[in-house]
Design a protein around this motif. Structure first.
Motif, mmCIF file in Angstrom:
data_model
loop_
_atom_site.group_PDB
_atom_site.id
_atom_site.type_symbol
_atom_site.label_atom_id
_atom_site.label_comp_id
_atom_site.label_asym_id
_atom_site.label_seq_id
_atom_site.Cartn_x
_atom_site.Cartn_y
_atom_site.Cartn_z
ATOM 1 N N ALA A 1 3.876 8.767 2.521
ATOM 2 C CA ALA A 1 3.581 8.603 3.968
ATOM 3 C C ALA A 1 4.499 9.088 4.768
ATOM 4 N N LEU A 2 4.894 8.398 5.959
ATOM 5 C CA LEU A 2 5.841 8.831 6.663
ATOM 6 C C LEU A 2 7.160 8.474 6.608
ATOM 7 N N THR A 3 7.499 7.303 6.090
ATOM 8 C CA THR A 3 8.754 7.076 5.829
ATOM 9 C C THR A 3 8.923 7.203 3.999
ATOM 10 N N ASN A 4 9.808 6.538 3.768
ATOM 11 C CA ASN A 4 10.057 6.616 2.111
ATOM 12 C C ASN A 4 9.702 5.248 1.353
ATOM 13 N N VAL A 5 9.126 4.312 1.907
ATOM 14 C CA VAL A 5 9.030 3.132 1.312
ATOM 15 C C VAL A 5 7.857 3.367 -0.062
ATOM 16 N N THR A 6 6.857 3.928 0.177
ATOM 17 C CA THR A 6 5.943 3.981 -0.859
ATOM 18 C C THR A 6 6.495 4.944 -2.114
ATOM 19 N N ARG A 7 7.116 5.898 -1.741
ATOM 20 C CA ARG A 7 7.855 7.008 -2.465
ATOM 21 C C ARG A 7 8.867 5.990 -3.408
ATOM 22 N N PRO B 1 0.750 3.329 0.823
ATOM 23 C CA PRO B 1 0.649 2.689 2.161
ATOM 24 C C PRO B 1 -0.667 2.061 2.833
ATOM 25 N N THR B 2 -0.388 1.054 3.484
ATOM 26 C CA THR B 2 -1.479 0.549 4.181
ATOM 27 C C THR B 2 -1.686 1.077 5.557
ATOM 28 N N TYR B 3 -2.659 1.576 6.122
ATOM 29 C CA TYR B 3 -2.863 1.855 7.444
ATOM 30 C C TYR B 3 -3.972 1.295 8.079
ATOM 31 N N ALA B 4 -4.114 0.342 9.050
ATOM 32 C CA ALA B 4 -5.089 -0.315 9.543
ATOM 33 C C ALA B 4 -5.948 -1.187 8.579
ATOM 34 N N GLY B 5 -5.229 -1.717 7.643
ATOM 35 C CA GLY B 5 -5.937 -2.571 6.716
ATOM 36 C C GLY B 5 -6.499 -2.027 5.668
ATOM 37 N N GLN B 6 -6.083 -0.592 5.410
ATOM 38 C CA GLN B 6 -6.737 0.126 4.510
ATOM 39 C C GLN B 6 -5.738 0.969 3.525
ATOM 40 N N ALA C 1 0.488 -1.527 -2.875
ATOM 41 C CA ALA C 1 0.315 -1.372 -1.555
ATOM 42 C C ALA C 1 1.605 -1.521 -0.911
ATOM 43 N N THR C 2 2.002 -0.660 0.053
ATOM 44 C CA THR C 2 3.446 -0.984 0.841
ATOM 45 C C THR C 2 2.516 -1.235 2.242
ATOM 46 N N GLY C 3 3.322 -2.094 2.946
ATOM 47 C CA GLY C 3 2.858 -2.257 4.411
ATOM 48 C C GLY C 3 4.046 -3.336 4.977
ATOM 49 N N GLY C 4 3.681 -3.423 6.363
ATOM 50 C CA GLY C 4 4.515 -4.464 7.215
ATOM 51 C C GLY C 4 3.837 -5.665 7.326
ATOM 52 N N VAL C 5 2.512 -5.774 6.856
ATOM 53 C CA VAL C 5 1.855 -7.253 7.167
ATOM 54 C C VAL C 5 1.697 -7.921 5.829
ATOM 55 N N ASP C 6 1.986 -9.121 5.606
ATOM 56 C CA ASP C 6 1.783 -9.979 4.311
ATOM 57 C C ASP C 6 0.310 -10.105 4.457
ATOM 58 N N VAL D 1 -0.056 -5.664 -6.239
ATOM 59 C CA VAL D 1 1.308 -5.965 -5.766
ATOM 60 C C VAL D 1 1.524 -5.417 -4.153
ATOM 61 N N LYS D 2 1.841 -6.172 -3.327
ATOM 62 C CA LYS D 2 2.264 -5.412 -1.849
ATOM 63 C C LYS D 2 3.687 -5.541 -1.713
ATOM 64 N N PHE D 3 4.385 -4.458 -1.540
ATOM 65 C CA PHE D 3 5.775 -4.667 -1.226
ATOM 66 C C PHE D 3 5.774 -4.248 0.302
HETATM 67 C C1 LIG Z 1 -0.399 3.113 12.770
HETATM 68 C C2 LIG Z 1 0.066 2.093 11.844
HETATM 69 C C3 LIG Z 1 -0.847 1.430 11.313
HETATM 70 C C4 LIG Z 1 -0.386 0.453 10.197
HETATM 71 N N1 LIG Z 1 -1.206 -0.649 9.732
HETATM 72 C C5 LIG Z 1 -0.866 -1.314 8.668
HETATM 73 C C6 LIG Z 1 -1.640 -2.524 8.234
HETATM 74 O O1 LIG Z 1 -2.840 -2.623 8.455
HETATM 75 N N2 LIG Z 1 -1.272 -3.178 7.398
HETATM 76 C C7 LIG Z 1 0.038 -3.206 6.858
HETATM 77 O O2 LIG Z 1 0.670 -4.051 6.056
HETATM 78 N N3 LIG Z 1 0.883 -2.112 7.232
HETATM 79 C C8 LIG Z 1 0.543 -1.457 8.328
HETATM 80 N N4 LIG Z 1 1.439 -0.332 8.886
HETATM 81 C C9 LIG Z 1 2.753 -0.358 8.125
HETATM 82 C C10 LIG Z 1 2.720 0.876 7.198
HETATM 83 O O3 LIG Z 1 1.909 0.387 5.748
HETATM 84 C C11 LIG Z 1 4.190 0.972 6.587
HETATM 85 O O4 LIG Z 1 4.796 1.765 7.675
HETATM 86 C C12 LIG Z 1 4.171 2.092 5.357
HETATM 87 O O5 LIG Z 1 3.834 1.142 4.291
HETATM 88 C C13 LIG Z 1 5.244 2.833 5.040
HETATM 89 O O6 LIG Z 1 4.936 3.562 4.001
HETATM 90 P P1 LIG Z 1 5.548 5.123 3.807
HETATM 91 O O7 LIG Z 1 7.215 4.692 3.786
HETATM 92 O O8 LIG Z 1 5.120 5.631 2.581
HETATM 93 O O9 LIG Z 1 5.175 5.608 4.960
HETATM 94 C C14 LIG Z 1 0.948 0.234 9.857
HETATM 95 C C15 LIG Z 1 1.894 1.406 10.391
HETATM 96 C C16 LIG Z 1 1.415 2.063 11.216
HETATM 97 C C17 LIG Z 1 2.477 3.400 11.834
#
Ligand SMILES: Cc1cc2nc3c(=O)[nH]c(=O)nc-3n(C[C@H](O)[C@H](O)[C@H](O)COP(=O)(O)O)c2cc1C
Length: 201
Positions: free
Chosen positions: A70-76, A117-122, A152-157, A178-180
């Motif tokens: 996605a946008l940063t490098n975490v999933t890669r 990556p996860t965006y808006a819970g998906q 999945a990668t994401g900011g929320v546990d 697994v979620k990182f």
């Molecule tokens: C608009 C937006 C929505 C997001 N929604 C979630 C979310 O619902 N759950 C979550 O765990 N992380 C969420 N994130 C964090 C992203 O999942 C996280 O930045 C992503 O895993 C980074 O992956 P990447 O390095 O491949 O871009 C969100 C980030 C953005 C910018």
């Protein structure tokens, strides 16, 4: 006289309240547009970018890692570390992005990893659309088919992104979900350890 001053004050107050509501509306609209923009960008197909890490021995076990960066490098980074862990354990590892260029016949692999990556819970549509094509075949193979790992990668546990895929993965031999977490400094090391662990199973 006193009542005219009072009315003017009220009018001023109403104007201030309306300006605040207008500003909040514009901020919300801006956030929604940013969100839609981000989701559109992260779902963009990344094309056929196959990378292969050769395995050990004449007939190594094979893993396929399909991930949507996605946008940063975490999933890669998570996908690559997982690949390195598997490769250190002897696996031949193929990495690629989801899309129509990929076959849905995954029966040649011992292990298939889906990552997004996860965006808006998906998880990203780019990945889930590919999974919707590939998983029925994996479900048909059942216990005979490859082991499947979902990350999945994401900011929320939270793990609602996995729950949403339960139906799609029904009958598929899923061995890990697994979620990182992006805030976890150890996420790359954990991805490598997961790969090494899977190679031993
Ligand atoms: C608009 C937006 C929505 C997001 N929604 C979630 C979310 O619902 N759950 C979550 O765990 N992380 C969420 N994130 C964090 C992203 O999942 C996280 O930045 C992503 O895993 C980074 O992956 P990447 O390095 O491949 O871009 C969100 C980030 C953005 C910018």
């Amino acid at each position: 006289m006193g009542s005219t001053v009072g009315v003017k004050k009220e009018e001023k107050l109403v104007k201030i309240i309306l300006s605040i509501i207008g500003c909040l509306f514009l901020i919300m609209l801006f956030c929604m547009l940013v969100m839609v923009g981000i989701v559109t960008v992260v779902n963009r197909p990344r094309g056929d970018r196959e990378e292969v890490l050769s395995g050990k021995g004449a007939n190594p076990k094979k893993a396929l890692i399909i991930y949507q960066p996605a946008l940063t490098n975490v999933t890669r980074q998570a996908a690559k570390q997982l690949a390195d862990g598997l490769n250190a354990g002897g696996y031949e590892v193929t990495l690629n992005h989801p899309g129509n260029h990929l076959t849905v016949d995954l029966s040649g692999y011992d292990l298939v990893v889906f990552g997004s990556p996860t965006y808006a819970g998906q998880l990203t549509k780019a990945l889930t659309q590919y999974m919707a094509r590939g998983c029925p075949q994996l479900a048909k193979e059942g216990a005979e088919g490859p082991r499947v790992v979902l990350f999945a990668t994401g900011g929320v546990d939270e793990r609602q992104e996995f729950d949403r895929l339960a139906e799609l993965l029904s009958g598929v031999k899923v061995v890990r979900e697994v979620k990182f977490l992006t805030g976890d400094k150890e996420y790359a090391a954990k991805a490598y350890a997961l790969g090494a662990e899977l190679a031993q199973e």
